[in-house]
Design a protein around this motif. Structure first.
Motif, short mmCIF file in Angstrom:
data_model
loop_
_atom_site.label_atom_id
_atom_site.label_comp_id
_atom_site.label_asym_id
_atom_site.label_seq_id
_atom_site.Cartn_x
_atom_site.Cartn_y
_atom_site.Cartn_z
N SER A 1 -2.47 10.85 -1.75
CA SER A 1 -2.94 10.84 -0.36
C SER A 1 -4.44 10.57 -0.34
CB SER A 1 -2.61 12.15 0.34
OG SER A 1 -3.09 13.23 -0.41
N ARG A 2 -5.12 11.00 -1.41
CA ARG A 2 -6.55 10.71 -1.45
C ARG A 2 -6.78 9.21 -1.64
NH1 ARG A 2 -10.37 12.25 -5.99
NH2 ARG A 2 -12.31 11.31 -5.29
N ILE A 3 -5.94 8.60 -2.48
CA ILE A 3 -6.09 7.16 -2.71
C ILE A 3 -5.82 6.39 -1.41
CG2 ILE A 3 -5.03 5.19 -3.88
CD1 ILE A 3 -4.81 7.01 -6.33
N GLY B 1 0.80 -1.22 0.00
CA GLY B 1 0.00 0.00 0.00
C GLY B 1 0.83 1.26 0.00
N ASN B 2 2.03 1.22 0.59
CA ASN B 2 2.82 2.45 0.64
C ASN B 2 3.46 2.74 -0.70
OD1 ASN B 2 2.17 2.90 3.22
ND2 ASN B 2 4.05 2.08 4.11
N SER B 3 3.97 1.68 -1.36
CA SER B 3 4.67 1.93 -2.62
C SER B 3 3.70 1.97 -3.80
CB SER B 3 5.73 0.85 -2.83
OG SER B 3 5.17 -0.41 -2.56
N ASN B 4 2.59 1.26 -3.71
CA ASN B 4 1.63 1.23 -4.83
C ASN B 4 0.21 1.47 -4.34
OD1 ASN B 4 3.92 -0.85 -5.51
ND2 ASN B 4 3.12 -0.05 -7.42
N SER C 1 -9.89 13.91 8.78
CA SER C 1 -10.52 12.91 7.90
C SER C 1 -11.82 12.45 8.54
CB SER C 1 -9.58 11.74 7.68
OG SER C 1 -9.01 11.36 8.90
N PRO C 2 -12.82 13.32 8.47
CA PRO C 2 -14.06 13.04 9.22
C PRO C 2 -14.74 11.73 8.82
CG PRO C 2 -14.31 14.95 7.77
CD PRO C 2 -12.87 14.61 7.78
N HIS C 3 -14.74 11.44 7.52
CA HIS C 3 -15.44 10.23 7.09
C HIS C 3 -14.76 8.99 7.65
CE1 HIS C 3 -17.95 7.61 4.87
NE2 HIS C 3 -17.05 7.25 3.99
N LEU C 4 -13.44 9.03 7.62
CA LEU C 4 -12.66 7.91 8.15
C LEU C 4 -12.95 7.73 9.65
CD1 LEU C 4 -10.23 5.97 7.56
CD2 LEU C 4 -8.79 7.72 8.53
N ALA C 5 -12.93 8.84 10.36
CA ALA C 5 -13.17 8.76 11.81
C ALA C 5 -14.55 8.17 12.08
CB ALA C 5 -13.07 10.16 12.42
N ASP D 1 -2.53 2.37 8.87
CA ASP D 1 -1.59 3.22 9.61
C ASP D 1 -1.03 4.34 8.76
OD1 ASP D 1 -1.67 2.15 12.09
OD2 ASP D 1 -0.10 0.67 11.76
N ASN D 2 -1.26 4.25 7.45
CA ASN D 2 -0.55 5.17 6.55
C ASN D 2 -0.74 6.62 6.96
OD1 ASN D 2 0.00 6.88 4.24
ND2 ASN D 2 0.28 4.94 3.20
N GLU D 3 0.40 7.31 7.05
CA GLU D 3 0.36 8.70 7.55
C GLU D 3 0.00 9.69 6.44
OE1 GLU D 3 1.27 9.82 10.69
OE2 GLU D 3 1.61 7.84 11.50
N ASP D 4 0.25 9.27 5.18
CA ASP D 4 0.10 10.26 4.10
C ASP D 4 -1.34 10.46 3.68
OD1 ASP D 4 2.80 10.09 4.14
OD2 ASP D 4 2.91 8.63 2.53
N ALA D 5 -2.23 9.60 4.19
CA ALA D 5 -3.62 9.68 3.72
C ALA D 5 -4.19 11.04 4.06
CB ALA D 5 -4.44 8.60 4.38
N GLU D 6 -5.00 11.56 3.15
CA GLU D 6 -5.60 12.87 3.41
C GLU D 6 -6.98 12.86 2.79
OE1 GLU D 6 -4.69 17.47 2.28
OE2 GLU D 6 -3.05 16.04 2.20
#
Length: 1973
Positions: free
Chosen positions: A977-979, A906-909, A1056-1060, A956-961
């Protein structure tokens, strides 16, 4: 010293650095305002770390010794007490690590301990390997922090728009670092750190693990070097280096070399750019306001000797390792000198500025442009940094603009060389070798530099100077608005360069020039300019030097050449039969011509790709006809490479839908892919042959790839349904078949010269499939064979390509097979973590494969549904089942596992992980598949571990936005980051759907629950504890936990309200599901303190994403409700109390003490709250602020205003497009609606529609906008409802499930008051949405119920010793009214919350009822319930009847002050009446019709109000407005339904309950005199007489006393149901008789009529032998009615509580006494009415006392019938009753006293007795409740017992009095007036009155003994009289008399009928004495 040798558990080489980086990110990138202060502290603290960059703590002998002994002595750990022993193994590893990185031994131990702690984050690695990662991660953090700090500096190139405070801070800090020699340190580190060396060291010590670990370590090391180099680069961008640092940088660059492929690596590229920015003086040209300041900051101008030193250094003839690099620096320096030379005061520098030409000449001599092209612009990192591109752009344009003479010189040289080459060719010699190609290289540099434009800068615009103002509005030219303003000088020069270079172009530079143009044409505006240039060049008025054709660089020239080639080659085409033609020598085009053509085609492709105008203009040009010419050439015999370029150009043309449509037809006509085979043709032609014969042999496939790209573009632009009609079955099928069978299915088996091309072929063909499937929507017509006519016969047309793809993917076809095997190969390749040729293309191909599977899963349901409906004989299998199939290569069912393994990357692809998560989410809905998947996923330990790690890593990915409004043109980083974010969403959805399936399921596996044992036995642990891996649960908790320790609350909620929201939902589902609840709640409570830390931050009110915030709060509150319930049940009081304080306190929360220390404080809190309230210190209760955050108002979108569409129809279409989404909300499917509307527009006929089309499309847009708004509205309302529901649930749990004693009573009432007032205020607001009313009404109901309960409990609390003359309750309440001294403080008004609060609540309730208007009856139902509870507050509580109340005189009672109850009742009534008829209307209407429960509650409410309405307003309204009549008349309707209820299996009991409510209300009305009259007037008894249901008495079974002891069932037996119907009617009759004083005769007459009309029933009851509570009740009522109907006087109403099913005994007693009393009363009234004088008494009893003597013996059951009814009873019965009741009286009296005593001392009773008392009120669960609650229940029970006994006593005394009276009258008659023997006269004196009564007597008592009297059969002889006297004297002896007088003394005096018994006893004694004498 010991302190120094303590171990930092966070590892000083990693933990602090990680924190620095986090703080820097928060301050600089996330711009959190509070982070600035923190950053300042961190930088001050860690300044040494930045100054001594990367210096490790040195080794140390002391440390070495200490660690050596640590296995026996242990080491101290900072922040922990005591020491910790270290295992030998760890110590050995520490020494290895210490040697490896040359760090101190303690630091090594710290790293290892941290590695051990972090191990769960790195599954599969040992602590040593993790320590290696942490070491380098620490280094990376410090380097990244340094770069970010420098980047935020104030400077000349950019600004990050941060606050001035922050910028000043970072600038100051970094300046200090620079003074300490930062440049030197960075360059030293960059040259020392080397991945290969580090790897060798690690390899020796076995410090490298799996491939992934190797890759991670090497990435970290590379990132460290890169960030350090970039730190220097960003520094020089903002402010140049000083002289010494610049020299250090130059010395570093002297030694740099290129990589093996000739490119500069990214680190050296950064450092080169850093140096170039040092020399940057471009700002001098711009006259900006800060130009002067910048000049002062430029060391170049301010430092003496700077220029001299640098110049000397660069002139040095010593060659660098890379001459090209030296040349680049020299060129930059030359241009800097040229730049400075234009300043005014540089005469001092003249010697240097003059040397610029020479310096440039040196640079050019070293091939500077070639180096820039190949090594700099070609570098992989070059296009990733905008400022690199800008720098090289400036360098190039500066050279062209500032050194025009040099450029001219280059051109002259090129012309000269071209002539020489031309001559040598003419002479036939070899061309000279030593020719310079500088101009060519310059052009190629420009071509390469601008070819890509990742940041959309369109820098190439500087080369185009609009010669004429642009007229076209579609292109915003750079000077469009100011067409006549002169463009800047530089732009003029550059555009002149472009034009002049094209004049008289020597052939050697022809191709480079075309390439340059191609580069400069990249971009929408540039392409347009370039198009114009080529157009102008070819026009006739251009300098017509090169013959008639105009310039060779023009459209005219190019297309004419193409046509000539075409004509020439077409003639050469051999006949189709010569098979060998392909291998003839190609005569047509020489290699050179081919290169030229390819260059021009590429230029055309670029222009046409970017500019739509150019595309259309070229296509429509009548002479050029490019498409036709190109297609013609494609049919000729030319090399595949050229054909490929031609196809690429077509592809560019195909981007316009207008062109694409005709292009399809031309393509088909040209038979590029042969779709029609001519009848006589043996040999296939076209691209298929090219692929199979030419390309396969060359092992290169440019043509196939180009063809796929062409199809891909065309498919997107316009899709031809009838392609090839007339020549073959129409459709796309032949193309699809070629792509699938020839290209895709065989791509793996072909040979490839360039390995990467294999994956490129796969990628382009899969892209076509993807687009075809993406745009396919299954339609019904696809599933029926469509016939078309072809050359006179009917044939079946081809299906749409999407259909064919679906069919292939829903079967075990080779296509699916290959796709799955591609996925397997892809994941295998990715698992190697090694670069390989074509990696990017493989990833893309895999992405398309996954996307195809995804699309198939999304569309398969519809596809299969349609297939079932149709009659096609196709078989398909759902894809999720096919994926379960066996993989032929591994012989296992591992296809889904292969898909899931992509999450590990997930981090690299991220794209692959995203698609893969989507597929898993799709197939997880089926629980059968779940079980199988769990087996597949856990089958292999290592893969299972990987999958878990993959899922966790993605979460855990930190880059997600999360992007709230996703734009299409996002930068790639944002896209990534959206992906990442979307992947997390899919994973959470997968967990949510899986949790709904039965275990075992995927969610349980990924969340770490037991799969093999029962789920509830799971023991969740923190990661790493007891070998527990890090699971998705930990990741989810981690997401929610971030930020909870800060004031702002969980970061996920904001970012990331939807995620929360989904995270909270998963947690809730785990807590709510019975299997997982126990382990989850235990873990959250103990390890995480999750709920407390989360609830602290409620409410989350974020306007931008209100819906998510509401849903987050909902799930969290629901979870909190469960927690409160569970902790209360398990008696975990401290947990419950902590949460309750958090939610309910209105004092600012102090940090909580450890549990158990807060006892004292809690005690004092409530008092302080009472006494000295500091208003300011109060805070709003959390539970209220949560309510505040739910906005009850809802903006409603404007209604549609449509010009074209019909609004009603559009609304209908919208309704048809509605569907339920995943959350169960009904929303409209916007895509589907769009499709429907567009189809509607497309179907419009005629030309008018085409003209209107734009307007129609605009209107469609309006409709879609509206629907989106509407969907949002629905979702928002749903979310608000959800949040309110959860809030209500939480409130209800707090009030009902939590131990009552945790909230003090007064607090409890205040809380309920606040909640009620707030919730009412919100819903009564005019804007409040009606959809929320039902939830609010439910909450109001619960709250009012609890308020009522709480207030009433409070009134029952104080139990003082009863003061004589007071009921013990009056004490507390009176205190507040009589205000005896010192009692003011007791309570103000009613209960703790006071009257005014209660009144406010009542008014709001009534407002709410009125607000509901006509609709919302169900809402009102709740409100009526609330109102009933509220009115209950003013009801007197059950007081124990202590038999002493009546000691006040009548007068005292009348003049007593009004007590609290009646005051509150009076005020309530006043408020209710102030609402007038509006309220009455609503309630009465609800009572008469509507929902059953609503009717019942409305009736109950009316009942309650009428009972307290002293003014009788409501009664008047009821009768005047006719509602009462309606209710009475409805009894006739009820009759029919009630009859159906007496069948053994009744339909529903609703009707019975509404009937009971109705009768109860009528009975209440009847209790009021006025009401009884109204009822008589409306003929209620007549109605009852007409009802037939009363005649349907079921047979009873004789079960005796024990019949009731059966277990109670919910649906009562028919007899019981019958009684429920009959008794209310009897009761109503009785009450009407009692209260209708004035109309008594009328009432009695009607009642008798009722009895007569149902005489069978009445007789059955009177003769009933059954003795049960029910039959006794029937008898009691009936005898009561008969006794009352017999006389006008009212002797008292015995209102007994019929429906208490608790104690058979009590009721039995009361029932029996009641009947006895009624019969006695009846006898008495008969005697009184029928005997005008004593002489003419009617004798009802024979003068025999035998019964009394018989029965005085052993006491028999009174239940047996006393005498056979045909014989007249004797007076003995009366005497017997007297004795019996006198005895009973005493036993009841004793039990009454005992209970009163118990009630006064409940606290002193033994526990067993308390328990027994409780159990009769609450059969189950007594042990679970608190002692205080037990006392409440015991008191309730005792009051009931006391009142029951009091009732019995009053009945006993009444029976005694009546018996005495009857005895006295009979004795008086027999002994004084009766004439014995046969003188009949005297006996029948009263004959006449008898006749008048005869009717009633006959009917109601056909057994009445009077008849015997009248027939004279029964004679009283003298003997009888004598006998009577003797027996009477014996029976009525002293003891009986004494007893009777005692009873009077004990009881009757209290009841004030003072001496009735005494008088009668005296008279009877007198009689007996007289007659004796």
């Amino acid at each position: 010293m010991a302190a120094l040798l303590a171990v930092n558990s966070a590892a000083s080489l990693w933990g602090p650095y990680k924190d620095i980086w986090q703080t820097v990110v928060n301050g600089i990138w996330k711009r959190q305002p509070e982070a600035i202060h923190l950053l300042d502290q961190v930088l001050k603290k860690h300044k040494p770390d930045f100054i001594s960059l990367y210096r490790n703590p040195p080794k140390n002998v002391q440390q070495h010794e200490k660690i050596q002994k640590a296995s026996t002595e242990g080491v101290a750990i900072q922040g922990q007490q005591g020491t910790r022993l270290l295992p030998e193994q760890l110590i050995r590893e520490a020494f290895i690590l210490s040697d490896l990185f040359d760090i101190g031994e303690l630091a090594a131990v710290e790293l290892l301990l941290a590695g051990e702690h972090q191990q769960p984050h790195f599954p599969g690695l040992t602590r040593g390997l993790v320590a290696v990662l942490l070491y380098w991660d620490g280094k990376r953090c410090i380097a990244n922090s340094l770069r970010a700090l420098i980047q935020s500096r104030r400077g000349k190139t950019w600004t990050l728009e941060l606050s001035t405070e922050l910028v000043s801070m970072t600038t100051r800090f970094t300046d200090e670092l620079m003074e300490q020699g930062l440049t030197q340190k960075i360059l030293t580190l960059v040259s020392h750190i080397n991945v290969n060396n580090e790897f060798e060291k690690l390899q020796r010590e076995r410090g490298l693990g799996s491939e992934k670990h190797r890759k991670e370590v090497s990435d970290l090391i590379k990132e460290c070097r890169q960030s350090l180099a970039e730190s220097l680069f960003v520094w020089t961008c903002q402010s140049p280096l000083n002289r010494d640092d610049t020299l250090i940088l130059i010395s570093y660059l002297e030694k740099v070399t290129v990589e093996a492929d000739g490119l500069l690596d990214c680190v050296n590229l950064s450092l080169l750019m850093a140096l170039l920015y040092c020399f940057d003086v471009s700002f001098l040209e711009q006259s900006t306001e800060d130009r002067e300041d910048l000049m002062l900051q430029l060391p170049l101008l301010t430092e003496r000797q700077y220029i001299a030193t640098i110049h000397t250094r660069l002139q040095d003839s010593q060659p660098w390792k890379l001459p090209g690099l030296q040349a680049t620096v020299r060129l930059a320096w030359a241009l800097t000198l040229r730049g400075i030379s234009q300043l005014s005061d540089v005469t001092a520098l003249a010697e240097f500025t003059e040397a610029d030409e020479a310096m440039a000449e040196l640079a050019i001599a070293d091939d500077v442009f070639l180096f820039l092209t190949e090594s700099v612009v070609g570098s992989e990192n070059f296009y990733q940094e905008e400022f690199y591109i800008r720098k090289i752009h400036n360098l190039t344009t500066d050279f062209l603009a500032l050194m025009p003479m040099k450029v001219k010189q280059l051109r002259n040289r090129a012309d000269e060389d071209a002539r020489m080459i031309h001559m040598s060719i003419q002479m036939g010699n070899e061309p000279p070798i030593s020719l310079r190609r500088d101009l060519e290289h310059l052009m190629l540099l420009i071509a390469e530099l601008y070819r890509k434009d990742p940041f959309n800068l369109e820098l190439a615009l500087e080369y185009w100077c609009p010669s004429e103002p642009l007229q076209s509005s579609t292109i915003m030219g750079s000077y469009l608005g100011v067409a006549h303003q002169r463009p800047p000088q530089r732009q003029v020069v550059l555009s002149k360069f472009v034009r002049q270079m094209g004049d008289l172009l020597p052939s050697t530079i022809y191709i480079p020039y075309l390439k340059m143009l191609r580069g400069l044409a990249s971009g929408p505006q540039c392409a347009h300019y370039c198009f114009s240039l080529l157009k102008v060049n070819g026009s006739s008025h251009a300098e017509n030097i090169q013959g008639t054709g105009g310039s060779p660089v023009s459209w005219e020239h190019f297309f004419r050449s193409l046509m000539l080639y075409h004509e020439h080659l077409r003639k050469d085409l051999p006949s189709a039969d010569s098979v060998q033609y392909r291998h003839l020598p190609l005569r047509g085009i020489t290699q050179k011509e081919q290169d030229g053509l390819i260059s021009f085609l590429q230029l055309t492709t670029t222009i046409v790709k970017w500019s739509e105008n150019a595309r259309l203009a070229l296509c429509e040009h009548p002479q050029w006809t490019p498409v036709i010419v190109i297609l013609g050439l494609l049919q000729c015999s030319i090399p595949p490479i050229l054909k490929a370029e031609l196809l690429e150009t077509l592809t560019a043309f195909g981007k316009s839908p207008e062109i694409a449509a005709s292009l399809w037809q031309s393509l088909e006509y040209a038979q590029i892919l042969q779709t029609v085979r001519a009848p006589g043709q043996r040999q296939a032609t076209g691209i298929e042959v090219e692929l199979n014969e030419v390309e396969s042999r060359c092992e290169e496939y440019p043509l196939t790839r180009a063809f796929c790209r062409l199809i891909s573009t065309l498919v997107e632009s316009s899709f031809p349904s009838n392609l090839g009609a007339g020549l073959r079955p129409p459709g796309f099928d032949p193309y699809l078949q070629f792509l699938r069978d020839t290209v895709f299915l065989r791509f793996r088996t072909r040979a490839y010269r360039i390995a990467a091309e294999k994956w490129e072929v796969a990628e382009v063909v899969l892209e076509v499939f993807y687009k075809l499937l993406r745009d396919y929507e299954p339609q019904l017509e696809d599933f029926a064979d469509q016939y078309v006519e072809l050359q006179g016969e009917e044939i079946i047309a081809h299906k749409p390509p999407g259909f064919s793809l679906m069919y292939h993917l829903l079967n075990e076809s080779p296509m699916l097979e290959l796709s799955l095997s591609l996925l397997e190969e892809g994941v295998k390749q990715l698992d190697t973590y090694a670069p390989f040729p074509g990696k990017m293309h493989l990833e893309k191909a895999v992405q398309y494969c996954l996307a195809l599977l995804n699309l198939t899963l999304q569309k398969e349901n519809l596809f299969m549904d349609l297939l079932r409906e149709s009659h096609l004989s196709l078989i398909v299998t759902p894809l999720e089942q096919l994926l379960q199939g066996i993989n032929p290569r591994t012989k296992k069912a591992d296809n889904v596992v292969n898909v899931a393994r992509y999450l590990y990357h997930g981090n690299s692809n991220p794209e692959l992980a995203f698609e893969s998560a989507k597929i898993l989410c799709c197939i997880s809905c089926n629980s059968n598949i779940q079980i199988k998947l769990v087996g597949d996923f856990t089958h292999d330990q290592s893969i299972s571990q990987k999958l878990m790690a993959g899922f966790v890593e993605c979460l855990d990915n930190e880059d997600a936005e999360e992007l709230i409004n996703p734009e299409d043109d996002l930068e790639s980083e944002k896209k990534q980051s959206r992906i990442h974010h979307e992947t997390k969403i899919h994973i959470l959805n997968l967990l949510i759907t899986s949790l709904e399936c039965s275990p075992p399921n995927l969610a349980l596996y990924f969340l770490g629950y037991e799969l093999k044992k029962p789920v509830s036995t799971t023991n969740l642990q923190d990661p790493g504890v007891l070998g527990c891996p890090r699971t998705c649960l930990h990741a989810i908790l981690n997401i929610l936990e971030k930020g909870t320790e800060m004031r702002t609350g969980p970061t996920a909620v904001l970012e990331s309200p939807h995620l929360a929201e989904l995270c909270y939902q998963v947690i809730y589902q785990l807590c709510a599901c019975s299997d997982t609840s126990g382990p989850t709640m235990r873990y959250l409570r103990t390890s995480q303190d999750f709920l407390f830390s989360q609830l602290q931050h409620l409410p989350f009110s974020i306007k931008e994403h209100e819906i998510s915030a509401l849903n987050q709060m909902s799930w969290l509150m629901k979870t909190a409700s469960i927690e409160l319930r569970v902790t209360s049940l398990n008696r975990q009081r401290s947990h419950t109390q902590r949460l309750l304080h958090l939610l309910l306190d209105d004092m600012p929360v102090k940090p909580y003490l450890a549990d158990g220390e807060g006892g004292m404080e809690d005690e004092s809190r409530s008092i302080s709250a009472f006494l000295h309230i500091d208003i300011a210190s109060k805070v709003r209760r959390k539970i209220l602020s949560i309510l505040d955050s739910i906005d009850f108002s809802q903006e409603i979108p404007e209604p549609l205003q449509l010009d074209f569409f019909d609004r009603a129809q559009v609304e209908q279409v919208i309704a048809n497009c509605e569907h339920k989404n995943a959350r169960g909300q009904i929303i409209c499917n916007v895509k589907y609606l769009h499709r429907v509307l567009v189809a509607e527009v497309n179907a419009l006929p005629g030309m008018a529609a085409i003209g209107q089309r734009p307007l129609l499309m605009e209107e469609i847009n309006t409709i879609l906008q509206y629907v989106v708004e509407r969907n949002k509205l629905l979702q928002c309302l749903h979310a608000k409802r959800h949040a309110l529901e959860s809030w209500r649930q939480l409130v209800e749990i707090i009030l009902t499930a939590c131990p009552q004693d945790l909230i003090q009573a007064e607090d409890r009432q205040l809380i309920i008051r606040d909640l009620l007032q707030d919730v009412h205020d919100k819903i009564l607001d005019d804007d409040a949405a009606q959809e929320l009313m039902p939830v609010v009404a439910g909450a109001v109901f619960t709250l009012t119920a609890h308020l009522s309960q709480s207030v009433r409990t409070e009134q029952k609390r104080p139990l003082a010793v009863p003061v004589p003359g007071h009921s013990q309750y009056v004490l507390m309440l009176d205190g507040s009214f009589t205000s005896s001294p010192g009692s003011e403080g007791i309570s103000v008004g009613f209960a703790s919350i006071g009257d005014s609060s209660l009144h406010i609540i009542l008014k709001k309730l009534l407002d709410f009822i009125l607000k509901t208007g006509g609709g919302f009856q169900r809402v009102r139902t709740h409100l009526y319930g609330s109102l009933l509870y509220y009115l209950q507050i003013a009801q007197r509580p059950d007081e124990p009847d202590t038999l002493e109340a009546a000691k006040k005189t009548m007068w005292e009672r009348l003049t007593a002050p009004e007590d609290a109850f009646s005051k509150l009742q009076r005020e309530n009534m006043a408020i209710i009446e102030s609402y007038g008829a509006a309220l009455m209307e609503v309630v009465c209407r609800d009572a008469c019709d509507g929902h059953e429960i609503g009717r019942m509650l409305a009736l109950a409410l009316l009942d309650r109000i009428v009972s307290v309405d002293k003014q009788q307003q409501w009664l008047l309204y009821l009768s005047n407005s006719g509602y009462l009549k309606v209710l009475v008349d409805s009894l006739a309707d009820d009759d029919f339904t009630l009859q159906s209820l007496l069948t053994p299996q009744p339909p529903l009991l609703k009707a019975l309950y509404t009937y009971e409510s109705k009768m109860a209300f009528l009975t209440r009305v009847a209790k009021i005199q006025q009401g009884a009259l109204e009822l008589l007037r409306s003929g209620v008894i007549v109605r009852l007489a007409q009802c037939q249901v009363y005649d349907m008495r079921p047979e009873t079974h004789h079960q005796g006393m024990f019949g009731m002891r059966d277990p109670p069932v919910f649906i009562p037996a028919p007899v019981e149901r019958y009684r429920q119907i009959l008794l209310p009617a009897l009761q109503l009759c009785q009450v009407i008789l009692t209260s209708s004083m004035a109309q008594h005769l009328q009432a009695a007459g009607q009642v008798l009529q009722f009895l007569i009309s149902h005489s069978d029933t009445i007789q059955a009851i009177l003769r009933c032998q059954d003795v049960s509570a029910g039959s006794l009740q029937e008898l009691a009522f009936l005898t009561g009615i008969i006794s009352k109907a017999a006389l006008p006087g009212v002797l008292g109403e015995f209102d007994i509580d019929i429906n208490e099913g608790t104690q058979m005994e009590l009721q039995g007693h009361i029932g029996r006494f009641q009947i006895c009393a009624n019969v006695m009363e009846y006898c008495q009234s008969l005697m009184l009415q029928c005997a005008p004088t004593f002489q003419h008494t009617v004798c009802l009893f024979t003068p025999s006392l035998s019964e009394s003597t018989n029965r005085d013996g052993p006491r028999q059951d009174t239940q047996a019938p006393v005498v056979p009814y045909w014989r007249l009873p004797g007076l003995g019965i009366i005497v017997y009753l007297l004795k019996q009741n006198a005895n009973d009286f005493f036993s009841y009296y004793d039990s009454h006293r005992q209970n009163v005593n118990k009630l006064q001392n409940v606290e002193q009773l033994p526990p067993d007795e308390i328990k027994e008392l409780c159990q009769s009120v609450m059969p189950a669960g007594v042990d679970k409740i608190s002692t205080a609650q037990k006392y409440v229940l015991a008191r309730r029970r005792l009051v009931k017992l006391i009142n029951n006994r009091a009732k019995l006593l009053s009945l006993c005394s009444y029976i005694i009095e009546t018996c005495l009276f009857i005895l006295w009258r009979h004795l008086e008659y027999y002994l004084l007036h009766c004439t014995p023997t046969d003188s009949q006269d005297s006996l029948l004196t009263s004959r006449t009155p008898f006749k008048s009564r005869r009717l009633q007597v006959q009917d109601s008592f056909s057994s009445e003994p009077n008849l015997d009297f009248r027939n004279g059969k029964n004679r009283v002889s003298q003997h009888d009289i004598d006998q009577l006297q003797i027996e009477a004297t014996n029976s009525f002896g002293e003891s009986l008399q004494k007893k009777l007088l005692d009873i009077e003394g004990l009881y009757s005096k209290v009841r004030s009928r003072y001496t009735f018994i005494q008088a009668l006893v005296r008279r009877i004694r007198g009689l007996l004495r007289v007659s004796r004498t």
